[in-house]
Design an enzyme around this catalytic site. Structure first.
Site, short mmCIF file in Angstrom:
data_model
loop_
_atom_site.label_atom_id
_atom_site.label_comp_id
_atom_site.label_asym_id
_atom_site.label_seq_id
_atom_site.Cartn_x
_atom_site.Cartn_y
_atom_site.Cartn_z
CB CYS A 72 -0.96 0.00 1.18
SG CYS A 72 -0.24 -0.52 2.71
CG HIS A 109 -0.88 4.08 4.51
ND1 HIS A 109 -1.45 3.78 5.73
CD2 HIS A 109 -0.43 2.91 4.00
CE1 HIS A 109 -1.34 2.48 5.97
NE2 HIS A 109 -0.73 1.92 4.93
#
Ligand code: 2RA
Length: 340
Positions: A130, A243
């Site tokens: 990710c 994130h």
């Protein structure tokens, strides 16, 4: 005519998002199967306005199915992905198991869509980590214009990257701050994550970096250019989803911030929110549920020749995992399988 699609790991955070995104993007599905481990058998999951009952991954026959999106972790992937691939079903795997295999394409469609054409060697395509996915979406258009020499990145990764238990841990520890008798012992992480940050994701390597940092280095090289030098520090922060990354880039050629901003504004998958005023930037809470990789704080780094800094935020369950996997399926359909 559409595709027969399997989602393996359908009850996990990423598996559920894969089903949501397949429905949201109206992926041409003729038939869909949601698979889970025996302990989750029969759990109901949503696919658009439909409800699917999960089937047993262990006994499922992949023959006649076109594409299988895997979100089951490296262990079960090792057991079941080859089975699916051998049955003629193209596997798009979110685990790290096949990412570094030279016979398996590692794909971010905004960066290297043509790589899907190499799927047939193992009938498997790998989804990147990710934290890599959002970064390479930002780097690729800039690399095409001014050739990146070196990247230094610090990440601020949400707990959903570690799974449902980590989300519960952050919630429970946060509540325990206000209810001192509650249990706030770390279970998923080595230290308390609530009101704290942890500079450690995945295992430690010989050189003192962590495997999460190693992944960002190796995957960026495989997806964009092996010549790019990457130095990463990956940090867990008390955020549920989303994130964030602080990215410093050194180019071979000069690229000023205005041109960089214009390039990023036009680049696929990117939303630039960049005003030098209160609130003129994106924070992780604002990216949740969105497809975009958001870029803010674009500015020259005058301490080096041809340097640029930027702030990059994206939903780690979407672009960082489920969305990228579905986009790989879309690209595979358009370039290779050509149904739908
Ligand atoms: C994390 N990138 O954030 C890893 C795995 N999803 O924990």
């Amino acid at each position: 005519m559409g595709y027969k699609v399997v989602v393996a790991g359908a009850t996990g955070n990423v598996g559920r998002e894969m089903l949501n995104i397949l429905a949201e993007r109206q992926f041409p599905v003729d038939e869909i199967a949601a698979l889970a481990s025996r302990r989750s058998l029969g759990t109901e999951v949503s696919f658009g306005d439909k409800t699917l009952k999960t089937q047993d991954l262990d006994t499922f026959d992949f023959s006649g199915w076109d594409i299988a999106l895997f979100a089951v972790g490296s262990g079960p992937t090792k057991e079941y992905a080859p089975k699916a691939a051998a049955a003629g079903c193209v596997v798009i795997d979110n685990s790290s198991l096949y990412r570094y295999d030279p016979d398996v394409p590692l794909v971010v469609p905004e960066c290297n869509p043509e790589a899907v054409e190499g799927y047939a060697k193992k009938n498997i395509i790998a989804n990147p980590n990710c934290s890599t996915a959002q970064m390479v979406v930002a780097l690729k258009p800039l690399h095409d214009r001014a050739k990146i020499k070196r990247v230094v990145v610090s990440t601020y990764q949400s707990v959903s990257g570690s799974g449902k238990e980590a989300i519960d841990e952050l919630w429970d520890q946060t509540k325990a701050i206000y209810n001192p008798t509650d249990d706030r012992e770390p279970k998923v992480y080595t230290k308390q994550i609530a009101f704290n940050v942890i500079p450690h994701i995945d295992v430690f390597m010989e050189d003192g970096s962590t495997k999460e940092e190693w992944k960002m280095v190796v995957e960026t090289k495989k997806i964009i250019d092996p010549a790019i030098k990457v130095s990463a520090t990956c940090v867990r922060v008390p955020v549920f989803v989303g994130h964030s990354e602080s990215i410093n880039i050194e180019f071979e050629d000069h690229l000023d911030e205005e041109e960089a901003r214009d390039i990023l504004r036009e680049a696929p998958g990117i939303m630039v929110i960049d005003k030098r005023e209160d609130g003129g930037y994106v924070t992780p809470i604002e990216c949740v549920g969105d497809y975009a990789t958001f870029i803010s704080r674009i500015r020259q780094d005058s301490t080096i020749d041809n340097g640029l800094n930027l702030w990059c935020v994206s939903d780690n369950l979407r672009k960082g995992a489920a969305l990228n996997a579905v986009q790989i399926a879309e690209t595979l359909g358009k370039r290779v399988l050509k149904k739908g």
